[in-house]
Design a protein around this motif. Structure first.
Motif, mmCIF file in Angstrom:
data_model
loop_
_atom_site.group_PDB
_atom_site.id
_atom_site.type_symbol
_atom_site.label_atom_id
_atom_site.label_comp_id
_atom_site.label_asym_id
_atom_site.label_seq_id
_atom_site.Cartn_x
_atom_site.Cartn_y
_atom_site.Cartn_z
ATOM 1 N N ARG A 281 37.121 37.209 37.531
ATOM 2 C CA ARG A 281 35.850 37.029 36.308
ATOM 3 C C ARG A 281 34.859 36.092 36.611
ATOM 4 O O ARG A 281 33.676 36.407 36.376
ATOM 5 C CB ARG A 281 36.878 36.657 35.150
ATOM 6 C CG ARG A 281 37.644 38.241 34.602
ATOM 7 C CD ARG A 281 38.141 37.797 33.183
ATOM 8 N NE ARG A 281 39.010 38.950 32.598
ATOM 9 C CZ ARG A 281 38.872 38.760 31.555
ATOM 10 N NH1 ARG A 281 38.625 38.276 30.635
ATOM 11 N NH2 ARG A 281 39.471 40.740 30.917
ATOM 12 N N ALA A 282 34.685 35.610 37.523
ATOM 13 C CA ALA A 282 33.970 34.340 37.203
ATOM 14 C C ALA A 282 32.511 35.258 38.896
ATOM 15 O O ALA A 282 32.262 33.737 39.007
ATOM 16 C CB ALA A 282 34.578 33.088 37.828
ATOM 17 N N GLY A 283 33.699 35.910 39.221
ATOM 18 C CA GLY A 283 31.881 36.259 39.719
ATOM 19 C C GLY A 283 32.545 36.287 41.185
ATOM 20 O O GLY A 283 31.003 36.501 42.765
ATOM 21 N N LEU A 284 33.685 35.526 42.229
ATOM 22 C CA LEU A 284 33.580 35.392 42.804
ATOM 23 C C LEU A 284 35.167 35.670 43.919
ATOM 24 O O LEU A 284 36.201 36.496 42.721
ATOM 25 C CB LEU A 284 34.396 33.230 42.762
ATOM 26 C CG LEU A 284 33.739 32.853 42.084
ATOM 27 C CD1 LEU A 284 34.552 31.530 42.222
ATOM 28 C CD2 LEU A 284 32.200 32.559 43.464
ATOM 29 N N TRP A 285 34.974 36.128 45.148
ATOM 30 C CA TRP A 285 35.588 37.038 45.747
ATOM 31 C C TRP A 285 36.665 36.084 46.924
ATOM 32 O O TRP A 285 36.476 35.806 47.807
ATOM 33 C CB TRP A 285 34.519 38.214 46.998
ATOM 34 C CG TRP A 285 34.267 38.948 45.736
ATOM 35 C CD1 TRP A 285 33.134 39.222 45.572
ATOM 36 C CD2 TRP A 285 34.942 40.974 46.017
ATOM 37 N NE1 TRP A 285 33.195 40.515 44.609
ATOM 38 C CE2 TRP A 285 34.135 40.756 45.159
ATOM 39 C CE3 TRP A 285 36.230 41.076 46.228
ATOM 40 C CZ2 TRP A 285 34.143 42.521 44.352
ATOM 41 C CZ3 TRP A 285 36.485 42.311 46.137
ATOM 42 C CH2 TRP A 285 35.639 43.373 45.259
ATOM 43 N N ASN A 286 38.044 35.636 46.058
ATOM 44 C CA ASN A 286 38.703 34.459 47.072
ATOM 45 C C ASN A 286 39.725 35.728 47.545
ATOM 46 O O ASN A 286 40.937 35.813 47.026
ATOM 47 C CB ASN A 286 39.095 33.894 45.870
ATOM 48 C CG ASN A 286 40.117 32.640 46.538
ATOM 49 O OD1 ASN A 286 40.006 32.570 47.227
ATOM 50 N ND2 ASN A 286 41.195 32.201 46.088
ATOM 51 N N LEU A 287 38.940 35.766 48.716
ATOM 52 C CA LEU A 287 40.118 36.603 49.843
ATOM 53 C C LEU A 287 40.578 35.680 50.805
ATOM 54 O O LEU A 287 41.575 36.341 51.462
ATOM 55 C CB LEU A 287 39.224 37.595 50.183
ATOM 56 C CG LEU A 287 38.356 38.485 49.692
ATOM 57 C CD1 LEU A 287 37.934 39.851 50.657
ATOM 58 C CD2 LEU A 287 39.246 39.181 48.851
ATOM 59 N N GLY A 288 41.279 34.133 49.988
ATOM 60 C CA GLY A 288 41.887 33.309 50.984
ATOM 61 C C GLY A 288 43.145 33.507 50.318
ATOM 62 O O GLY A 288 43.797 32.306 51.211
ATOM 63 N N VAL A 289 43.059 34.051 49.292
ATOM 64 C CA VAL A 289 44.462 33.713 48.497
ATOM 65 C C VAL A 289 46.089 34.077 49.498
ATOM 66 O O VAL A 289 47.180 33.179 49.155
ATOM 67 C CB VAL A 289 44.847 34.902 47.664
ATOM 68 C CG1 VAL A 289 44.259 33.858 46.579
ATOM 69 C CG2 VAL A 289 44.741 36.127 47.832
ATOM 70 N N ASP A 290 45.941 34.557 50.343
ATOM 71 C CA ASP A 290 46.785 34.741 51.711
ATOM 72 C C ASP A 290 47.313 33.053 52.397
ATOM 73 O O ASP A 290 48.349 32.968 52.687
ATOM 74 C CB ASP A 290 47.574 36.256 52.795
ATOM 75 C CG ASP A 290 47.258 37.181 52.180
ATOM 76 O OD1 ASP A 290 48.482 37.291 51.112
ATOM 77 O OD2 ASP A 290 46.727 38.268 52.317
ATOM 78 N N LEU B 47 43.798 35.745 41.006
ATOM 79 C CA LEU B 47 42.181 37.019 41.319
ATOM 80 C C LEU B 47 41.556 36.918 40.092
ATOM 81 O O LEU B 47 41.295 37.216 40.013
ATOM 82 C CB LEU B 47 43.339 37.637 42.062
ATOM 83 C CG LEU B 47 43.907 37.514 43.293
ATOM 84 C CD1 LEU B 47 44.207 38.987 43.816
ATOM 85 C CD2 LEU B 47 42.796 37.143 44.728
ATOM 86 N N ILE B 48 42.218 36.940 39.309
ATOM 87 C CA ILE B 48 42.172 37.080 37.737
ATOM 88 C C ILE B 48 40.608 35.578 37.519
ATOM 89 O O ILE B 48 39.757 35.900 37.308
ATOM 90 C CB ILE B 48 42.589 37.497 36.209
ATOM 91 C CG1 ILE B 48 44.430 38.049 36.560
ATOM 92 C CG2 ILE B 48 42.457 37.012 34.662
ATOM 93 C CD1 ILE B 48 44.729 38.999 35.480
ATOM 94 N N VAL B 49 41.347 35.019 37.764
ATOM 95 C CA VAL B 49 40.365 33.629 37.834
ATOM 96 C C VAL B 49 39.172 33.890 38.457
ATOM 97 O O VAL B 49 37.797 34.013 37.621
ATOM 98 C CB VAL B 49 41.290 32.656 37.809
ATOM 99 C CG1 VAL B 49 39.574 31.425 37.494
ATOM 100 C CG2 VAL B 49 41.825 31.994 36.404
ATOM 101 N N ALA B 50 39.221 34.129 39.611
ATOM 102 C CA ALA B 50 38.087 34.350 40.497
ATOM 103 C C ALA B 50 36.869 35.898 39.859
ATOM 104 O O ALA B 50 36.333 34.667 40.259
ATOM 105 C CB ALA B 50 38.846 34.265 41.839
#
Length: 343
Positions: free
Chosen positions: A73-82, A68-71
């Motif tokens: 900080r890159a301005g991305l909302w990776n809400l699919g991690v689950d 999530l830190i990577v996403a």
């Protein structure tokens, strides 16, 4: 000094308010909040086995947080991690037992790590491509892929990966002897060290390397990044893949270190729980380690407190929701104060 104190207050105030309001909710339902929090501290922190359980619980949470830190900080909302986490976990749970019968442990772990990263990164490609190529909001697409991933993981457990020797729909169980070794005489497995290393490595990459700088430029100002000659499409896909790959690695560590199998309909929803912790830490890797430890203590201790005081075990989720609410409120008030000060 004043700025450092202000940053500390932005971190501590949401936590304290969440605990206070959570205590008031317990009091309203006739439960003793001091007893509840006392059991949380006693079981999750002060007892030897409880502390070891809390540290062990950190492993998948830290790897998801690193992604999530990577996403973010890159301005991305990776809400699919689950979905990414669960699909990787199911594939590793199906792969590890047969591999363990023929290969040494080191090769089994390496193969499982590669499969976990490939599965989770591949599952992130659709929202990454839609965002990079067509500018489609990744919040919606990654959430939809998460729902699909969770459902697909359950189908895999119940049909192709189901262990025929059991009546419960689950994957074949990996023998305890074939799982991660423990650190000394504790119940803590070495996957925790891997998770801590991953968070620190991500922090270093984002703070000290050209790749991290490029990702942060893309996140903070895409137009400036484009004028600087950066490949926005490629960097977006790379950021999504790395974020998802770390989440998938968390699924592999959970299977190989603790569970050994995945049952149908299991979904701990770690991703949603970790998001406020990453925000509280302001995307700082070292801060994330501290907040994940705090939350792991809350989870382990909360399970014991729930049993002893007849409180629903999901009350921890109420505390997480309160934490997110007060975090948003604190951020809103801070931004308003800064605008008035600047004006």
């Amino acid at each position: 000094m004043a700025e450092a104190l202000l940053r500390l207050m932005r971190i501590l105030v949401p936590v304290v308010l969440a605990l206070i309001v959570g205590g008031l909710i317990l009091l309203a339902f006739g439960k003793d909040p001091l007893a509840y929090y006392g059991y949380v501290v006693k079981r999750g922190l002060l007892s030897g086995t409880g502390l070891q359980s809390s540290i062990t619980r950190m492993a998948p949470l830290l790897l998801i947080a690193a992604g999530l830190i990577v996403a973010f900080r890159a301005g991305l909302w990776n809400l699919g991690v689950d979905g990414q986490f669960l699909l990787a976990a199911v594939c590793v749970a199906a792969l590890a037992p047969p591999l363990a019968r023929y290969l040494p442990s080191a090769l089994v772990f390496l193969a499982c790590f590669l499969v976990a990263v490939l599965v989770s990164a591949s599952w992130s490609f659709i929202p990454a491509y839609l965002k990079a190529r067509h500018g489609i909001n990744e919040i919606i697409s990654s959430l939809m892929m998460s729902f699909l991933g969770v459902s697909l993981a359950n189908v895999l457990v119940k049909i192709p990966f189901s262990d025929p020797s059991t009546t419960v729909p689950q994957t074949e169980t990996l023998a305890v002897a074939d799982r991660f070794s423990r650190l000394g005489d504790t119940t803590i497995h070495w996957g925790v060290l891997l998770a801590v290393f991953a968070v620190i490595a991500v922090h270093y990459v984002m703070e000290r390397t050209s790749l991290g700088l490029r990702l942060q430029i893309v996140g903070s100002n895409p137009r400036a990044a484009k004028h600087a000659g950066l490949n926005l499409e490629l960097l977006t896909i790379v950021a999504f893949a790395v974020s998802a790959g770390l989440a998938g690695l968390g699924g592999a560590v959970e299977v190989l270190g603790v569970r050994g199998t995945i049952q149908a309909d299991w979904n701990p929803a770690y991703g949603i729980l970790v998001i406020p912790l990453v925000f509280l830490a302001r995307y700082n890797g070292y801060g994330v380690i501290g907040f994940v430890f705090f939350f792991a203590v809350l989870m382990i201790g909360g399970e014991s407190a729930a049993r002893r005081l007849a409180v629903p075990h999901y009350f921890v989720l109420v505390l997480v929701a309160l934490l997110m609410l007060f975090l948003a409120l604190t951020e809103f008030l801070d931004q308003n104060w800064r605008r008035r000060k600047a004006g």
